[in-house]
Design an enzyme around this catalytic site. Structure first.
Site, PDB file in Angstrom:
ATOM      1  N   CYS A 141      -6.367   2.453  -1.781  1.00 11.46           N
ATOM      2  CA  CYS A 141      -6.968   2.716  -2.865  1.00 11.46           C
ATOM      3  C   CYS A 141      -5.768   3.489  -3.759  1.00 11.46           C
ATOM      4  CB  CYS A 141      -8.040   3.992  -2.775  1.00 11.46           C
ATOM      5  SG  CYS A 141      -9.250   3.480  -1.669  1.00 11.46           S
TER       6      CYS A 141
ATOM      7  N   GLU B  82      -3.264  13.582  11.199  1.00  8.08           N
ATOM      8  CA  GLU B  82      -3.459  15.172  10.496  1.00  8.08           C
ATOM      9  C   GLU B  82      -5.051  15.560  10.442  1.00  8.08           C
ATOM     10  OE1 GLU B  82      -1.982  15.023   6.620  1.00  8.08           O
ATOM     11  OE2 GLU B  82      -0.077  14.785   7.384  1.00  8.08           O
TER      12      GLU B  82
ATOM     13  N   CYS C  69      -3.869   3.844   6.415  1.00  6.23           N
ATOM     14  CA  CYS C  69      -5.079   3.199   6.048  1.00  6.23           C
ATOM     15  C   CYS C  69      -4.799   1.794   5.182  1.00  6.23           C
ATOM     16  CB  CYS C  69      -6.021   3.985   4.979  1.00  6.23           C
ATOM     17  SG  CYS C  69      -7.564   3.496   4.522  1.00  6.23           S
TER      18      CYS C  69
ATOM     19  N   CYS D  67      -8.152  16.480  -0.309  1.00  4.56           N
ATOM     20  CA  CYS D  67      -8.438  15.036  -0.106  1.00  4.56           C
ATOM     21  C   CYS D  67      -7.546  14.229  -0.770  1.00  4.56           C
ATOM     22  CB  CYS D  67      -9.823  14.749  -0.997  1.00  4.56           C
ATOM     23  SG  CYS D  67     -11.293  15.553  -0.519  1.00  4.56           S
TER      24      CYS D  67
ATOM     25  N   CYS E  72      -4.695   7.292  -3.554  1.00  6.62           N
ATOM     26  CA  CYS E  72      -4.846   8.077  -2.539  1.00  6.62           C
ATOM     27  C   CYS E  72      -3.484   7.804  -1.837  1.00  6.62           C
ATOM     28  CB  CYS E  72      -5.701   7.449  -1.635  1.00  6.62           C
ATOM     29  SG  CYS E  72      -5.917   7.982   0.037  1.00  6.62           S
TER      30      CYS E  72
ATOM     31  N   CYS F 131     -11.850  18.514   8.889  1.00  6.53           N
ATOM     32  CA  CYS F 131     -11.685  17.225   8.420  1.00  6.53           C
ATOM     33  C   CYS F 131     -10.939  16.313   9.435  1.00  6.53           C
ATOM     34  CB  CYS F 131     -11.046  17.298   7.047  1.00  6.53           C
ATOM     35  SG  CYS F 131     -10.851  15.690   6.282  1.00  6.53           S
TER      36      CYS F 131
END
Ligand code: SAH
Ligand code: SF4
Length: 390
Positions: free
Chosen positions: A155, A110, A151, A376, A158, A144
């Site tokens: 976290c 993305e 990932c 984000c 997220c 971005c």
């Protein structure tokens, strides 16, 4: 020309180049090395480099500075440009666009385009129709960029973390996201003000070599000044220490997100590996340029890290760091099955004020493209965004 039936580009796989004869992502030296059997003079490599990174061609047939027979010979040997394709576009009511971009194995990553300036409020919040580059509705823009598919850092707040780590991106796939978006927007870094933030999917410092190789292409032949690039890390200390030794590098942002290690451990398990103090010590090794400041990003999670005593702890942390710094506050962007809530606008304003009155520069990051899962922490390759009850 092939070696054992395979293009020579496979020799560069270990250095992060995409397999399959893909040229985009290779530096001038790597292009010379990979095309050595064609015996090309230096200027031919430079022409190819300009075509790949300046013109951003999609096909070797478009490298018109090369004679036709050379283009054909290189193609016949199994080489190709390999610029990633935008396979799907979502456009937000605020002008932001989120793209799914196909990697070399069909996996998508993305990338987000955030225009600033006139007319940025248009859009229909659904899959975008054909783009009309004649209607330039922005005066500057930020892209971005993702560094990995998924990932590993996990976290808790997220959405990308929910994917786990699928794979690293190559340098070509990282720089290629920027090339694909610039082409779509008919944007030219030499003329237009383009900023890059490495804040998409993934942890750039866990894919360090490919990430930095992409930075060198972006800052070099793609002409985006390093001062207009920012990389954000969750605090991977060995990566920060390597970064400290780079001559060409983006600005640095650290995802702090908590006032102390105890709270941070709960929301960012990586804190068990490297404490806040260890991260700050590593950042202190980075020689800052004149007027450069390190950014601390701070995602505000209602009831968890958004109280005034937390703001006071952040002030102490920033002061103890003893390097020029600022704090970017981000009210948490929601996602399905992520068990947090967004603080009220009043709580966010109180937190910001508390930092400012103690002379810590604090800015509020406006969420962009929340309605299309582009903000984000929302990048999870969501193909059919549902209406969010924010
Ligand atoms: N992996 C890197 C860069 C990508 S995340 C890092 O973590 O720094 C970019 C920023 O988005 C980070 O500061 C992260 O803390 C923040 N973020 C993650 N999830 C979020 C969410 N749901 N709402 C708001 N910000 C979020
Ligand atoms: Fe990874 Fe950054 Fe999301 Fe943490 S916030 S899981 S490091 S992308």
């Amino acid at each position: 020309m092939t070696t054992g039936g395979k293009p020579r580009s496979t020799i560069l796989d270990a250095a992060g180049a995409a397999p399959g004869g893909v040229l985009v992502g290779l530096s001038n030296e790597e292009l010379s090395e990979i095309l050595v059997e064609f015996g090309l003079p230096k200027y031919r490599i430079e022409q190819l480099e300009a075509a790949l990174y300046h013109q951003k061609v999609a096909d070797l047939a478009e490298v018109t500075t090369w004679p036709k027979d050379l283009r054909e010979r290189v193609t016949a040997a199994g080489f190709r440009v390999g610029l990633p394709d935008i396979v799907e576009t979502f456009r937000s009511v605020d002008g932001t666009e989120r793209y799914l971009i196909a990697g070399s194995d069909g996996q998508t990553v993305e990338t987000v385009w955030m225009p600033e300036g006139d007319g940025g409020e248009e859009g229909d919040s659904s899959s975008a129709g054909p783009h009309d580059p004649g209607q330039k509705a922005w005066s500057r823009a930020t892209i971005c960029v993702s560094s990995q598919i998924g990932c590993a850092v996990n976290c808790q707040f997220c959405l990308t973390a929910k994917l786990g780590i699928i794979r690293n991106l190559t340098a070509g796939e990282i720089a290629g996201q920027v090339a694909a978006v610039l082409n779509r927007q008919a944007a030219e870094p030499g003329r237009d003000r383009i900023n890059l933030v490495f804040m998409g999917m993934g942890e750039p410092f866990l894919n360090y070599d490919a990430f930095m190789a992409a930075v060198r292409l972006l800052a070099g032949p793609m002409e985006i000044p390093e001062s207009r690039m920012t990389v954000s890390t969750s605090g991977i200390v060995p990566g920060i220490l390597r970064f400290a030794g780079e001559t060409v590098r983006p600005k640095l942002a650290i995802s702090l997100n908590a006032p102390n290690d105890a709270v941070r451990q709960d929301i960012m398990p990586v804190t068990r590996k490297w404490s806040i103090a260890e991260v700050i010590d590593a950042v202190r090794q980075v020689p800052l340029r004149p007027r450069e400041r390190v950014t601390f990003e701070y995602v505000l999670l209602a009831g968890i890290n958004d109280q005034l005593q937390h703001a006071d702890e952040v002030v102490k942390l920033v002061r103890r760091a003893k390097f020029p710094a600022k704090v970017n506050l981000i009210a948490w962007n929601p996602g399905p099955e992520v068990p947090f809530s967004t603080p009220s606008a009043e709580d966010v304003a109180r937190f910001q004020e508390r930092l400012r009155e103690q002379e810590v520069p604090a800015f509020l990051r406006r969420p962009r493209g929340r309605d299309i899962y582009a903000a984000c922490g929302q990048l999870k390759r969501t193909a059919k965004p549902e209406v969010l009850s924010v």
